[in-house]
Structure formats: C-alpha cells, structure tokens
Design a protein around this motif. Structure first.
Motif, PDB file in Angstrom:
ATOM      1  N   GLU A 273       0.843  -1.170  -0.024  1.00  0.00           N
ATOM      2  CA  GLU A 273       0.080   0.091  -0.078  1.00  0.00           C
ATOM      3  C   GLU A 273       0.859   1.310   0.000  1.00  0.00           C
ATOM      4  O   GLU A 273       2.127   1.188   0.455  1.00  0.00           O
ATOM      5  CB  GLU A 273      -0.965   0.090   1.175  1.00  0.00           C
ATOM      6  N   PHE A 274       0.308   2.485  -0.384  1.00  0.00           N
ATOM      7  CA  PHE A 274       1.132   3.611  -0.445  1.00  0.00           C
ATOM      8  C   PHE A 274       0.212   4.581   0.354  1.00  0.00           C
ATOM      9  O   PHE A 274      -0.774   5.333  -0.480  1.00  0.00           O
ATOM     10  CB  PHE A 274       1.489   4.057  -2.109  1.00  0.00           C
ATOM     11  N   ILE A 275       0.587   4.866   1.551  1.00  0.00           N
ATOM     12  CA  ILE A 275      -0.446   5.787   2.276  1.00  0.00           C
ATOM     13  C   ILE A 275       0.548   6.929   2.985  1.00  0.00           C
ATOM     14  O   ILE A 275       1.599   6.896   3.559  1.00  0.00           O
ATOM     15  CB  ILE A 275      -1.135   4.862   3.489  1.00  0.00           C
ATOM     16  N   LYS A 276       0.022   7.962   2.620  1.00  0.00           N
ATOM     17  CA  LYS A 276       0.778   9.428   3.031  1.00  0.00           C
ATOM     18  C   LYS A 276       1.949   9.441   2.588  1.00  0.00           C
ATOM     19  O   LYS A 276       2.985   9.911   3.314  1.00  0.00           O
ATOM     20  CB  LYS A 276       0.560   9.292   4.498  1.00  0.00           C
ATOM     21  N   GLY A 277       2.302   9.030   1.353  1.00  0.00           N
ATOM     22  CA  GLY A 277       3.536   9.000   0.692  1.00  0.00           C
ATOM     23  C   GLY A 277       4.504   7.990   1.442  1.00  0.00           C
ATOM     24  O   GLY A 277       5.755   8.112   0.822  1.00  0.00           O
TER      25      GLY A 277
ATOM     26  N   MET B 236      -4.877  -1.918 -11.892  1.00  0.00           N
ATOM     27  CA  MET B 236      -4.994  -2.319 -10.449  1.00  0.00           C
ATOM     28  C   MET B 236      -5.852  -1.510  -9.518  1.00  0.00           C
ATOM     29  O   MET B 236      -6.632  -2.071  -8.606  1.00  0.00           O
ATOM     30  CB  MET B 236      -3.634  -2.846 -10.058  1.00  0.00           C
ATOM     31  N   TRP B 237      -5.496  -0.282  -9.481  1.00  0.00           N
ATOM     32  CA  TRP B 237      -6.176   0.595  -8.538  1.00  0.00           C
ATOM     33  C   TRP B 237      -7.360   1.232  -8.768  1.00  0.00           C
ATOM     34  O   TRP B 237      -7.398   2.023 -10.005  1.00  0.00           O
ATOM     35  CB  TRP B 237      -5.195   1.478  -7.877  1.00  0.00           C
ATOM     36  N   ALA B 238      -8.645   1.132  -8.451  1.00  0.00           N
ATOM     37  CA  ALA B 238      -9.905   1.587  -8.861  1.00  0.00           C
ATOM     38  C   ALA B 238      -9.972   2.807  -8.322  1.00  0.00           C
ATOM     39  O   ALA B 238      -9.741   3.175  -6.987  1.00  0.00           O
ATOM     40  CB  ALA B 238     -11.011   0.553  -8.395  1.00  0.00           C
ATOM     41  N   ASP B 239     -10.905   3.774  -8.896  1.00  0.00           N
ATOM     42  CA  ASP B 239     -11.535   5.101  -8.445  1.00  0.00           C
ATOM     43  C   ASP B 239     -12.398   4.636  -7.192  1.00  0.00           C
ATOM     44  O   ASP B 239     -13.231   3.869  -7.426  1.00  0.00           O
ATOM     45  CB  ASP B 239     -11.926   5.687  -9.507  1.00  0.00           C
ATOM     46  N   PRO B 240     -12.713   5.274  -6.089  1.00  0.00           N
ATOM     47  CA  PRO B 240     -13.598   5.043  -5.080  1.00  0.00           C
ATOM     48  C   PRO B 240     -14.760   5.829  -5.143  1.00  0.00           C
ATOM     49  O   PRO B 240     -15.915   5.467  -4.437  1.00  0.00           O
ATOM     50  CB  PRO B 240     -12.800   5.896  -3.821  1.00  0.00           C
TER      51      PRO B 240
ATOM     52  N   GLY C 135      -7.450   8.896   4.656  1.00  0.00           N
ATOM     53  CA  GLY C 135      -7.312   8.484   3.376  1.00  0.00           C
ATOM     54  C   GLY C 135      -8.839   8.208   2.599  1.00  0.00           C
ATOM     55  O   GLY C 135      -9.191   8.756   1.666  1.00  0.00           O
ATOM     56  N   TYR C 136      -9.591   7.372   3.493  1.00  0.00           N
ATOM     57  CA  TYR C 136     -10.991   7.122   3.065  1.00  0.00           C
ATOM     58  C   TYR C 136     -11.781   8.372   3.091  1.00  0.00           C
ATOM     59  O   TYR C 136     -12.559   8.729   2.169  1.00  0.00           O
ATOM     60  CB  TYR C 136     -11.629   5.896   3.782  1.00  0.00           C
ATOM     61  N   ALA C 137     -11.580   9.162   3.911  1.00  0.00           N
ATOM     62  CA  ALA C 137     -12.217  10.372   4.393  1.00  0.00           C
ATOM     63  C   ALA C 137     -12.071  11.290   3.194  1.00  0.00           C
ATOM     64  O   ALA C 137     -13.087  11.903   2.615  1.00  0.00           O
ATOM     65  CB  ALA C 137     -12.147  10.960   5.572  1.00  0.00           C
TER      66      ALA C 137
ATOM     67  N   GLU D  51      -6.961   9.145  -0.626  1.00  0.00           N
ATOM     68  CA  GLU D  51      -6.456  10.438  -0.192  1.00  0.00           C
ATOM     69  C   GLU D  51      -6.895  11.649  -1.104  1.00  0.00           C
ATOM     70  O   GLU D  51      -7.537  11.404  -1.880  1.00  0.00           O
ATOM     71  CB  GLU D  51      -4.927  10.225   0.150  1.00  0.00           C
ATOM     72  N   THR D  52      -6.419  12.881  -0.830  1.00  0.00           N
ATOM     73  CA  THR D  52      -6.570  14.087  -1.592  1.00  0.00           C
ATOM     74  C   THR D  52      -5.877  13.848  -2.762  1.00  0.00           C
ATOM     75  O   THR D  52      -4.763  13.093  -3.080  1.00  0.00           O
ATOM     76  CB  THR D  52      -5.913  15.201  -0.925  1.00  0.00           C
ATOM     77  N   TYR D  53      -6.836  14.131  -3.994  1.00  0.00           N
ATOM     78  CA  TYR D  53      -6.197  14.010  -5.458  1.00  0.00           C
ATOM     79  C   TYR D  53      -5.896  12.657  -5.729  1.00  0.00           C
ATOM     80  O   TYR D  53      -5.190  12.292  -6.788  1.00  0.00           O
ATOM     81  CB  TYR D  53      -4.774  14.723  -5.611  1.00  0.00           C
ATOM     82  N   ARG D  54      -6.380  11.668  -5.060  1.00  0.00           N
ATOM     83  CA  ARG D  54      -6.313  10.034  -5.292  1.00  0.00           C
ATOM     84  C   ARG D  54      -4.688   9.751  -5.303  1.00  0.00           C
ATOM     85  O   ARG D  54      -4.190   8.831  -6.081  1.00  0.00           O
ATOM     86  CB  ARG D  54      -6.948   9.748  -6.477  1.00  0.00           C
TER      87      ARG D  54
END
Length: 193
Positions: free
Chosen positions: A30-34, A100-104, A131-133, A75-78
């Motif tokens: 995963e790639f979360i908060k950079g 692989m990565w879907a738009d939410p 990120g979800y928010a 996250e912001t700007y996906r």
C-alpha cells in the motif's frame, strides 16, 4: 499529492504502482501518506470476520457486492493506494476500470478488520481512516479485534469523518445511509482470540 505529502514521499505514485504490480503474490503493498506499507496477510479469524460481514451484506442488500481485498485510490487527489479489506459497491461496479487501483467514486463503504501487528494503530485507525475520508467514501467500518468493537465512521467533511460511534461485539448496529444495513454482531464474540 498535497504539498506536505509530496515533500516527504518515498517515491512517486507511478513508481509505487510499478513496484506493486511486480511484487510477489504473498506480499500486498500500500502507499499511504507518501509511505510504502506492507499489508499483513490475513489470518483465519480475520477471514471468518470478512465472510460473516459478506453474508450479512448480501442478505440485506442483494443489489450490492462486498468486494474483498479491493485496491483503491485514496487520499486527496487520489495520491494514495490502499487495499481495503472490503469495499461495498453496486454489483459489477469495478468492471471496466483500468489498472489495478480503482477509483473510489461510487463506493458506499470500506471495511478494515484490524490485524495483530505493530502497524495496526497507525495504518487502520489513523492513516487509512484519513485516506478514506479524503476520498469521500461515505462510511468506513473498523472492526477492531484488539478491543472487540466496531466503529462506524461516517459523514466525511474536509478530509475527516465527523461521526464515529463505537459499539461492542454483540450490539445490533444500523449502518448509516447510503449503506442502510443492520449488523447483528453477536457472532463476532466467537472470533475473539
């Protein structure tokens, strides 16, 4: 990416996606908060909880699917990439999305079931929730196996969920709209370690 995330990112989103595509099957990235994160492989009780939830969702909302292990742009700007333990969306919602990565967009709820690892506090309770928010997903259900609770995060606004009541295992929980499912959680007591 947001300026603060871009300044401290370990790599670009494109580099992360390349790495994730070529990772061994046993490794989920995963790639979360950079930051690059390794998602733990679920244990058998984790899988049992996901199946319990899947049955409840399908019985009450047959027009929806609960997609296990759904890769999402968050996250912001996906700019982030998260693997939700589950994502509730209309049937065939992700069919036709490239990559692989879907738009939410259109996802009604995401679910995380905590794992017994040292990164759960930051990953599931803080970073993924944010990120979800930020992605505007209406409901985030956190099934917390450390304290045997379910927390229902809803009403995202300005990158945070404004509502977040918690319930003990055994409670009947009505998930807010647009989900509208009532969870009978007594069975979760059988999955306590």
């Amino acid at each position: 990416m947001t300026p603060s995330t871009a300044e401290h990112a370990q790599m670009s989103v494109e580099d992360f996606e390349h790495l994730a595509r070529h990772a061994p099957e046993a490794v989920k990235l995963e790639f979360i908060k950079g930051k690059l994160k390794v998602k733990p492989v679920p244990d058998q009780l984790h899988r049992a909880i996901v199946m319990w939830l899947l049955r409840q969702c399908m019985q009450q909302r047959p027009e929806l699917d609960l997609y296990p292990e759904q890769d999402l742009k968050v996250e912001t700007y996906r700019a982030g990439r998260a693997i939700a333990d589950c994502a509730l969306a209309p049937i065939e919602h992700f069919v036709g999305q490239d990559g692989m990565w879907a738009d939410p967009d259109g996802v009604l709820m995401v679910v995380e079931v905590t794992s017994h690892d040292s990164d759960t506090q930051l990953r599931d309770r803080v970073e993924k929730r944010a990120g979800y928010a930020e992605a505007g997903i209406p409901v985030y259900l956190l099934i917390d196996r450390d304290d045997n609770t379910l927390t229902v995060f809803s009403e995202p606004k300005d990158g945070a969920y404004t509502q977040h009541p918690s319930y003990p295992y055994g409670a009947a929980i009505t998930l807010p709209d647009p989900v509208g499912i009532t969870l009978e959680t007594e069975k979760l007591k059988d999955y306590i370690q």
